[in-house]
Structure formats: structure tokens, C-alpha cells
Design a protein around this motif. Sequence first.
Motif, short mmCIF file in Angstrom:
data_model
loop_
_atom_site.label_atom_id
_atom_site.label_comp_id
_atom_site.label_asym_id
_atom_site.label_seq_id
_atom_site.Cartn_x
_atom_site.Cartn_y
_atom_site.Cartn_z
N ALA A 187 8.24 81.92 54.67
CA ALA A 187 7.76 82.84 53.64
C ALA A 187 6.29 82.58 53.37
CB ALA A 187 8.57 82.68 52.35
N CYS A 195 5.82 84.73 48.28
CA CYS A 195 7.29 84.78 48.22
C CYS A 195 7.88 85.95 49.00
CB CYS A 195 7.80 84.82 46.77
SG CYS A 195 7.04 83.60 45.70
N ARG A 196 7.30 86.26 50.16
CA ARG A 196 7.82 87.33 51.00
C ARG A 196 8.17 86.77 52.37
NH1 ARG A 196 2.71 91.25 50.09
NH2 ARG A 196 1.76 89.28 50.72
N PRO A 197 9.34 87.11 52.91
CA PRO A 197 9.77 86.56 54.20
C PRO A 197 8.87 87.02 55.34
CG PRO A 197 11.64 87.49 52.98
CD PRO A 197 10.40 87.94 52.28
N THR A 223 7.75 78.63 46.98
CA THR A 223 7.62 80.04 47.35
C THR A 223 8.75 80.48 48.28
OG1 THR A 223 6.12 79.38 49.14
CG2 THR A 223 5.12 80.07 47.06
N ALA A 259 11.57 83.31 47.69
CA ALA A 259 11.83 84.36 48.68
C ALA A 259 13.32 84.46 48.98
CB ALA A 259 11.05 84.07 49.96
N ARG A 318 14.96 86.31 46.21
CA ARG A 318 14.73 87.75 46.34
C ARG A 318 15.67 88.36 47.39
NH1 ARG A 318 8.26 89.14 46.41
NH2 ARG A 318 7.82 88.76 44.21
#
Length: 309
Positions: free
Chosen positions: A166, A170-172, A269, A273, A276
Motif C-alpha cells: 500500500a 492507504c491505497r493498495p 498505512t 488499507a 478499507r
Amino acid sequence: MGRGDLTDAEWERLRPFLPVSNRRCGRWRDHRQVIDGILHRVRTGVQWRDLPERFGPWKTVYERHRLWSADGTWERLLQQVQAEADAAGEIDWDIAVDSTVVRAHQHAAGARVEPPPVPASKGAEEGEHQGDAMAEPGRPSGGGGAGGEGLGRSRGGFTSKLHLSADGRCRPLSLVITGGQRADCTQFEPVLEKIRVPRTGPGRPRKKPDSLAADKAYSNGPCREYLRRRGIRHTIPEKTDSRAARLRKGSHGGRPPGFDKDRYKKRNTVERAINRLKQSRAVATRYDKRGYVFLGTATAAALAIWLRA
């Protein structure tokens, strides 16, 4: 527009990169309607047969999702959205790596021994995609029983494991599926090798992060050697037994690995992720029999995060 459906702005970001018909094998049903149906199922975990009628025939939605999971369309869409973010300077390349166990529903068991053939896309003959055309992957993996489909046994019972990297927001960035009993460190290299963010203009895709943080599960010689070979700065705490063994050797044990406490604090982070991703019920609990279909489900959830983050 229903709750969770694509907005007009989100649709315009995806539309240029979706497959197009070659006009000889029939027409695609409206992509936007089908994608909304797929995202509804990913978010709610509802059975395919119970999809609301506004998304069209459930079998059409399922087959489109299966096809795009097999031929890499979901991964290409994710990479294109990442490319736009990278071009705008919106990706924090101080990344983190971790994994999470996903409980498998009993419906995830029982896949056939041989994986089904990948159906030909309506644009497959000409290889047409709007936007960047990439090489199509081959036959989907699987077909070797539960292990071949990314299913296994762990302390949580019948499980799969989702390995991911990630970015600092916090985005894959990349996803890998294995059985729930697989050790995290065994998938360290595959996760990093799957990071591939294309350029919107000329140039090679970006594959190398600025720095990396990981927990003690990745504290071993092969992982550290791989990072040194690629020149990636990293912060990984040393295991207690490894430290004790090094100290016993005295001067022959070598120097301790570098460790930055402040940088390590950003490792949360990847945990965020994961949280989410698991807001999507079809990711938090695996219902898909095929490993490549479940990977497509997780990738579609990651795509929604990138579109809406």
C-alpha cells in the motif's frame, strides 16, 4: 444512481480503458450498468443470483466479472487509475507491505480440478482496448484442488490470505492471493514484483518505491537481500532470536540492520488499507470458488478505493 454506483466523473475515468467490441461477436451489454452490478456485489457480498434487476441479468454480470478477472482487465484498470494519480503526484511512494487472513465461506470450496477455459472477449480477436493495450495473461491459475485455488487451513479455519502493498495514502498498490497457512515472507517478492504503475506519456512503468516498511514477518536474509539488490531503502525490525544469534557470534555476526522508528510508524498505512478493503463484504469473506476470481474481486474493491480516495 444507486448507493455505491459509479459517479459520472468516476465513469469517465474508466471508460477510455474498457474493452470494445470487434463488431463480429455481438455487443457488450452497457459496461457502466455491469460494473455497477459487480461493485454492488463486491460491497454487499450478495449472491450473484440475488443481484437487483436494475443491473441486468445476473449471469451477464457474473460472466463479465469472471472474464475480466481471468484476462487481467481489472488489473489494467487499476494500473491506469494509479498512473493518473502518479502523473498528478498523488502517490506517496513510501510504501508498506503486510497480509491479512480472509475467512472462506463453505461455498468457496468444491471447485473443479481443472480450471475452466477463459472465454474469448468480444474484442479479443483484434486485441482492442480503448487506451493502453497490454499483453494478455495466459490461462488463469488454479485447478490443483484447494491449494491451487488459494484456499488453506490456518488458525482461523478454512481461509485464504491476501498479501498486499500500500502507498502512504492507504491505497493498495498490488495484491497476491494464497492459502491461509502460507508465511508472509514467501510472498514478499511476488507482491513487490506486481507493483507496476504505467506512465501516462513515454517511459517505463514505475516499479520501485522510494522506501518500504514491514513487520518482523519479513525480517529474514532473503527479503533483506532482495531489497538491497534493488536498492530499496527499508525499515524492518530485527527478530529477537536473530539479534541473539548475531550477538553470540561477536564481531563475526556483522552489524545490526538499520532501523528508523519514525519511518516504521508509517507502517500503519497498510493496516488501514486492509481495513478499507475489508469494508467490502465479498473481500472480508471469500465466497468465490476460483482463486483468480477472488483476486479479481479484491482488485475491483481496490479500484473503487482509488477512484474514491
